[in-house]
Design an enzyme around this catalytic site. Structure first.
Site, PDB file in Angstrom:
ATOM      1  N   SER A 124       0.837  -1.200   0.000  1.00 35.87           N
ATOM      2  CA  SER A 124       0.000   0.000   0.000  1.00 35.87           C
ATOM      3  C   SER A 124       0.866   1.241   0.000  1.00 35.87           C
ATOM      4  O   SER A 124       1.978   1.237   0.548  1.00 35.87           O
ATOM      5  CB  SER A 124      -0.859  -0.026   1.268  1.00 35.87           C
ATOM      6  OG  SER A 124      -1.447   1.233   1.486  1.00 35.87           O
ATOM      7  N   TYR A 148      -1.996  -1.107  10.951  1.00 38.42           N
ATOM      8  CA  TYR A 148      -2.236  -1.627   9.591  1.00 38.42           C
ATOM      9  C   TYR A 148      -1.038  -1.316   8.696  1.00 38.42           C
ATOM     10  O   TYR A 148      -0.502  -2.192   8.013  1.00 38.42           O
ATOM     11  CB  TYR A 148      -3.518  -1.027   8.997  1.00 38.42           C
ATOM     12  CG  TYR A 148      -3.632  -1.256   7.506  1.00 38.42           C
ATOM     13  CD1 TYR A 148      -3.894  -2.519   6.999  1.00 38.42           C
ATOM     14  CD2 TYR A 148      -3.431  -0.204   6.599  1.00 38.42           C
ATOM     15  CE1 TYR A 148      -3.967  -2.738   5.622  1.00 38.42           C
ATOM     16  CE2 TYR A 148      -3.504  -0.411   5.228  1.00 38.42           C
ATOM     17  CZ  TYR A 148      -3.767  -1.677   4.747  1.00 38.42           C
ATOM     18  OH  TYR A 148      -3.818  -1.887   3.386  1.00 38.42           O
ATOM     19  N   LYS A 152       2.106  -3.727   6.634  1.00 42.01           N
ATOM     20  CA  LYS A 152       2.553  -3.689   5.234  1.00 42.01           C
ATOM     21  C   LYS A 152       4.067  -3.474   5.175  1.00 42.01           C
ATOM     22  O   LYS A 152       4.770  -4.139   4.404  1.00 42.01           O
ATOM     23  CB  LYS A 152       1.823  -2.585   4.464  1.00 42.01           C
ATOM     24  CG  LYS A 152       0.322  -2.818   4.315  1.00 42.01           C
ATOM     25  CD  LYS A 152       0.001  -4.093   3.574  1.00 42.01           C
ATOM     26  CE  LYS A 152      -1.487  -4.328   3.395  1.00 42.01           C
ATOM     27  NZ  LYS A 152      -1.799  -5.695   2.905  1.00 42.01           N
TER      28      LYS A 152
HETATM   29  P1  NAD Z   1     -11.017  -7.107   1.318  1.00 41.90           P
HETATM   30  O1  NAD Z   1     -11.222  -7.127   2.796  1.00 41.90           O
HETATM   31  O2  NAD Z   1     -12.180  -6.848   0.447  1.00 41.90           O
HETATM   32  O3  NAD Z   1     -10.341  -8.483   0.862  1.00 41.90           O
HETATM   33  C1  NAD Z   1      -9.489  -9.231   1.692  1.00 41.90           C
HETATM   34  C2  NAD Z   1     -10.028 -10.657   1.713  1.00 41.90           C
HETATM   35  O4  NAD Z   1      -9.158 -11.468   2.518  1.00 41.90           O
HETATM   36  C3  NAD Z   1     -11.421 -10.749   2.308  1.00 41.90           C
HETATM   37  O5  NAD Z   1     -12.259 -11.441   1.410  1.00 41.90           O
HETATM   38  C4  NAD Z   1     -11.217 -11.524   3.613  1.00 41.90           C
HETATM   39  O6  NAD Z   1     -12.341 -12.332   3.913  1.00 41.90           O
HETATM   40  C5  NAD Z   1      -9.956 -12.309   3.317  1.00 41.90           C
HETATM   41  N1  NAD Z   1      -9.117 -12.635   4.488  1.00 41.90           N
HETATM   42  C6  NAD Z   1      -8.693 -11.787   5.464  1.00 41.90           C
HETATM   43  N2  NAD Z   1      -7.905 -12.447   6.336  1.00 41.90           N
HETATM   44  C7  NAD Z   1      -7.817 -13.729   5.897  1.00 41.90           C
HETATM   45  C8  NAD Z   1      -7.145 -14.875   6.376  1.00 41.90           C
HETATM   46  N3  NAD Z   1      -6.404 -14.861   7.493  1.00 41.90           N
HETATM   47  N4  NAD Z   1      -7.276 -16.046   5.686  1.00 41.90           N
HETATM   48  C9  NAD Z   1      -8.033 -16.091   4.552  1.00 41.90           C
HETATM   49  N5  NAD Z   1      -8.684 -15.027   4.068  1.00 41.90           N
HETATM   50  C10 NAD Z   1      -8.581 -13.850   4.721  1.00 41.90           C
HETATM   51  O7  NAD Z   1      -9.836  -6.056   1.016  1.00 41.90           O
HETATM   52  P2  NAD Z   1      -9.348  -5.447  -0.370  1.00 41.90           P
HETATM   53  O8  NAD Z   1      -9.732  -4.024  -0.402  1.00 41.90           O
HETATM   54  O9  NAD Z   1      -9.727  -6.343  -1.483  1.00 41.90           O
HETATM   55  O10 NAD Z   1      -7.788  -5.483  -0.126  1.00 41.90           O
HETATM   56  C11 NAD Z   1      -6.995  -6.586  -0.548  1.00 41.90           C
HETATM   57  C12 NAD Z   1      -5.567  -6.352  -0.097  1.00 41.90           C
HETATM   58  O11 NAD Z   1      -5.099  -5.112  -0.621  1.00 41.90           O
HETATM   59  C13 NAD Z   1      -5.408  -6.253   1.419  1.00 41.90           C
HETATM   60  O12 NAD Z   1      -4.194  -6.883   1.781  1.00 41.90           O
HETATM   61  C14 NAD Z   1      -5.322  -4.769   1.667  1.00 41.90           C
HETATM   62  O13 NAD Z   1      -4.600  -4.453   2.831  1.00 41.90           O
HETATM   63  C15 NAD Z   1      -4.580  -4.303   0.420  1.00 41.90           C
HETATM   64  N6  NAD Z   1      -4.842  -2.891   0.101  1.00 41.90           N
HETATM   65  C16 NAD Z   1      -6.128  -2.454  -0.020  1.00 41.90           C
HETATM   66  C17 NAD Z   1      -6.372  -1.103  -0.281  1.00 41.90           C
HETATM   67  C18 NAD Z   1      -7.789  -0.591  -0.385  1.00 41.90           C
HETATM   68  O14 NAD Z   1      -7.973   0.635  -0.275  1.00 41.90           O
HETATM   69  N7  NAD Z   1      -8.801  -1.418  -0.599  1.00 41.90           N
HETATM   70  C19 NAD Z   1      -5.299  -0.216  -0.444  1.00 41.90           C
HETATM   71  C20 NAD Z   1      -3.996  -0.705  -0.336  1.00 41.90           C
HETATM   72  C21 NAD Z   1      -3.784  -2.066  -0.053  1.00 41.90           C
END
Ligand code: NAD
Ligand code: UDP
Length: 339
Positions: A124, A148, A152
């Site tokens: 991120s 958080y 990362k």
């Molecule tokens: P999201 O919560 O929609 O998707 C994450 C998925 O991982 C969910 O479906 C959740 O059920 C699953 N999950 C969480 N912990 C788990 C575990 N221990 N075992 C199995 N499954 C698990 O989030 P997103 O927005 O799709 O983000 C995906 C990734 O991108 C994350 O790592 C997040 O930190 C990173 N990210 C997101 C953003 C954003 O703004 N959405 C920005 C930068 C980075």
């Protein structure tokens, strides 16, 4: 390739699954559904026209993770699974460290045991910390201001250390800026549980009548209109960045590559609000309130390295992002169905 997508039922993972299948990859998903609904999978299957094997378990369960790798052919992994809410991470730091580090340990151990060394990790722009100049470049120092963000920074470091010890790994650290928007079909999108923290999901819920008005956190930043500036990127462009990074891992000599995935353009809170109003076709209620603790004035990417090395560029406009977010929200006012 046969690609394991962890967190493949989540917001960014689900959009990426569609593009992986379109690019000719076989996909399998691991998700514990802590922040996703099973309905996503049926919709993904109807868009892609393929049956998607889904393994519903927590990646921190090392035995189940090992069992999966022992029984499935897997060529590469895209690791989205994790907890992602900044505010919640400040209230429950241990849950964030446990989940985001624990899932990565269990995954990387199983990968190493089965000699699977291609990994794309969801990092991120938060790793640029509080005082980074804009545009942000990959070689800037990393830091964080909340648990958080530290997960990362830490996972990036852990993966770099793994690659030093075992240089045959090919790891992509993808630093996302602000993913928004939805699949153009309007059937897949972002479905936050509870009150949304992020700007576009909040505006979407105002537009659909679930929230009274947007609260704009501060109009006294040193930015063109006083509201904070971010690099919003369409989730479809972001998904395409993953497909490009995966392809690049097959040919690069570098064990670890870091790529910003952003548009390179900053938009203010008012820019986003007005683009969303154009999508909806009328004005939306808002109120300016005080700054949100921890927010920075401006964050946007220098996406030059990803443009050059991946042959990838974000192409969709802010109007396009808001139109797609609105199509998703208006067709699914309450998000995905529970059943
Ligand atoms: P999201 O919560 O929609 O998707 C994450 C998925 O991982 C969910 O479906 C959740 O059920 C699953 N999950 C969480 N912990 C788990 C575990 N221990 N075992 C199995 N499954 C698990 O989030 P997103 O927005 O799709 O983000 C995906 C990734 O991108 C994350 O790592 C997040 O930190 C990173 N990210 C997101 C953003 C954003 O703004 N959405 C920005 C930068 C980075
Ligand atoms: N924001 C806002 N009202 C909201 C949510 C967000 O004014 O209800 C602002 C926030 O202060 C930031 C921008 O919108 O300047 C983007 O916030 P978001 O949480 O989506 O992303 P991040 O701050 O993590 O980059």
């Amino acid at each position: 390739m046969r690609v394991l997508v962890t967190g493949g039922a989540g917001y960014i993972g689900s959009h990426t699954v569609i593009q992986l299948v379109a690019a000719g990859h076989d996909v399998l998903i691991v998700d514990n559904f802590s922040n996703a609904k099973p309905a996503v999978v049926h919709r993904l299957e109807s868009i892609t026209g393929v049956k998607l094997p889904v393994h519903a378990f927590d990646l921190r369960d090392a035995d189940r993770t090992e069992h999966l790798f022992a029984h499935e052919q897997i060529d590469a992994v895209i690791h989205f699974a994790g907890l992602k809410a900044v505010g919640e991470s400040m209230e429950q730091p241990l849950a964030y460290y446990e989940n985001n580090l624990g899932s990565t340990f269990s995954l990387v151990r199983a990968m190493a045991r089965h000699d699977i060394t291609k990994l794309v990790f969801s990092s991120s722009a938060t790793v640029y910390g509080h005082n980074a100049p804009v545009p942000m470049k990959e070689d800037f120092p990393t830091s964080a201001t909340n648990p958080y963000g530290w997960t990362k920074v830490m996972v990036e470091q852990i993966l770099r250390d793994v690659a030093v010890a075992q240089p045959r790994w090919r790891i992509a650290l993808l630093r996302y800026f602000n993913p928004v928007g939805a699949h153009p079909s309007g059937t897949i999108g972002e479905d936050p549980s509870g009150i949304p923290n992020n700007l576009v999901p909040y505006i979407s819920q105002v537009a659909v009548g679930r929230r009274e008005k947007l609260r704009i956190f501060g109009d006294d930043y040193s930015t063109p209109d006083g509201t904070a500036v971010r690099d919003y990127i369409h989730v479809e462009d972001l998904a395409a960045g993953h497909v490009a990074a995966l392809a690049r891992l097959a040919s690069t000599d570098r064990a670890v590559s870091t790529w910003n995935l952003g548009t390179g353009t900053g938009s203010s809170v008012f820019d986003v609000l007005h683009a969303f109003e154009r999508a909806v076709g009328h004005d939306l209620p808002y109120e300016v309130v005080g700054r949100r603790a921890g927010d920075i004035a401006a964050s946007y990417a220098d996406p030059g390295r990803a443009n050059e090395q991946l042959g990838w560029t974000a192409t969709r406009s802010l109007d396009n992002m808001c139109a797609d977010a609105w199509r998703w929200q208006s067709q699914n006012p309450d998000g995905y169905p529970d059943a």
